[in-house]
Design a protein around this motif. Structure first.
Motif, PDB file in Angstrom:
ATOM      1  N   THR A   3      -8.297   4.139  -7.191  1.00 33.80           N
ATOM      2  CA  THR A   3      -9.181   4.944  -6.909  1.00 33.80           C
ATOM      3  C   THR A   3     -10.395   4.991  -7.995  1.00 33.80           C
ATOM      4  O   THR A   3     -10.478   4.228  -8.787  1.00 33.80           O
TER       5      THR A   3
ATOM      6  N   VAL B 129     -11.553  -1.602  -3.069  1.00 34.95           N
ATOM      7  CA  VAL B 129     -10.119  -1.569  -2.615  1.00 34.95           C
ATOM      8  C   VAL B 129      -9.646  -2.899  -2.311  1.00 34.95           C
ATOM      9  O   VAL B 129      -8.647  -3.343  -2.657  1.00 34.95           O
TER      10      VAL B 129
ATOM     11  N   TYR C 144       0.753  -1.221  -0.130  1.00 33.11           N
ATOM     12  CA  TYR C 144      -0.073  -0.091  -0.209  1.00 33.11           C
ATOM     13  C   TYR C 144       0.828   1.212  -0.010  1.00 33.11           C
ATOM     14  O   TYR C 144       1.761   1.459   0.990  1.00 33.11           O
TER      15      TYR C 144
ATOM     16  N   LEU D  50      -3.155   4.394  -3.462  1.00 35.58           N
ATOM     17  CA  LEU D  50      -4.492   4.717  -3.054  1.00 35.58           C
ATOM     18  C   LEU D  50      -4.856   5.910  -2.678  1.00 35.58           C
ATOM     19  O   LEU D  50      -4.388   6.653  -1.786  1.00 35.58           O
TER      20      LEU D  50
END
Length: 343
Positions: A261, A240, A146, A201
């Motif tokens: 996104t 996600v 991430y 993200l």
């Protein structure tokens, strides 16, 4: 996708962690266990739930290990009840990281953002030293990492958002150290030929937190909404999670980067007015729309995973009903309106 409106946190967690047929089929083909590092965060719990549900629905016997400091015992208990193997560990403890279980699949979601100001050294340690320990420990695994869209430069809405090949220009210690995290994983990916996929993200939407919740709360409480950052991107947290787990098939060496996104460049003013209609209130604003904000283009991810299953209007409706019903909040604003990099 028609989304049922949850009325309890348990229902919300089940909604966010519900795997679809594609994810279930994919998880059923994985040849081993999964480790989630930093599972105690905002996305981690439902990510662990989703992975375990997908394994079970696919009929395969796989372990999901959830690693965190677990400062909140309730989070640890919740994960343990559903079958995630919880492992308390401070990831800044190198020997503790070395003792973590073997697993061919790793999701790295540990890091520090909020509270950066005044604790810059801890932010850098969490976002660069910890990745070093993890990349060495799991050099033989596939790692999904991430990251954040904050590593890009500020853009105008007319730009269409940053794409993965755009130059980065992070502002402030959080964004700079987040880029440092990426560089560490990129280095070890090249050094050990570790397949890595880095997910930039912004911003995940849960009903208990997120940009939409931030705006909804201000409309509901009749507080002014700042317009300095007039636009943003967002995506349902369930989408996600789905894209995170499916990303194992796109791990590469050198590391691959994907923006995660939603497809829209969303107007803060428009969203506030949508909530105003649902609440029977007139939104109040302060300032004027600026021309510097974090915006990402997720066309590449959409080509790989398809468009998000939950639409923007569905997210707005879900948040509105949750707020009107007195639904819980994590009390953790996103600070999406920040433009100086200080979180």
């Amino acid at each position: 996708m028609k989304v049922p409106i949850p009325t309890t946190e348990e229902e919300l967690d089940l909604l966010l962690s519900r795997p679809d047929e594609e994810l279930t089929a994919f998880m059923g083909k994985l040849k081993g266990d999964l480790v989630i590092l930093g599972i105690g965060g905002k996305i981690g719990v439902t990510l662990g739930m989703a992975a375990l549900r997908a394994f079970r629905e696919a009929g395969v016997d796989r372990n999901v290990y959830g690693v965190s400091r677990f400062t909140d015992q309730a989070t640890k208990d919740k994960l343990s009840r559903i079958g995630v193997h919880t492992i308390p560990c401070d990831l800044l403890d190198r020997k503790g990281v070395e003792r973590l279980p073997e697993a061919p699949y790793v999701v790295f979601m540990a890091g520090k953002k909020f509270g950066t100001a005044g604790a810059e050294e801890l932010t850098w340690a969490m976002n660069t030293v910890v990745p070093t320990y993890v990349a060495e420990r799991y050099r033989g695994s596939r790692i999904v990492v991430y990251s954040t869209g904050c590593v890009y430069d500020f853009l105008s809405p007319a730009s269409g958002g940053a794409v993965e090949t755009d130059p980065v220009n992070p502002y402030g210690d959080y964004a700079q150290s987040a880029l440092g995290r990426e560089r560490v994983f990129q280095y070890f990916s090249r050094t050990y030929h570790t397949p890595v996929c880095i997910l930039r993200l912004n911003y995940a939407i849960d009903l208990r937190y997120g940009v939409l919740r931030d705006i909804a709360d201000k409309v509901w409480k009749e507080e002014p909404i700042p317009l300095a950052v007039g636009n943003f991107n967002c995506i349902w947290q369930g989408d996600v999670i789905r894209q995170t787990l499916l990303s194992f098939q796109f791990c590469e060496s050198p590391a691959r980067i994907l923006n995660i996104t939603g497809p829209e460049t969303v107007s803060v003013r428009w969203v506030a007015e949508e909530f105003g209609q649902r609440f029977g209130k007139t939104p109040m604003f302060e300032g004027v729309e600026g021309n510097r904000m974090y915006l990402s283009n997720a066309a590449q991810a959409a080509s790989l995973f398809g468009y998000p299953r939950v639409s923007l209007l569905e997210m707005i409706e879900l948040v509105a009903q949750w707020v009107k019903g007195g639904g819980a909040s994590l009390g953790k604003p996103t600070h999406f309106e920040v433009v100086d990099g200080k979180f």
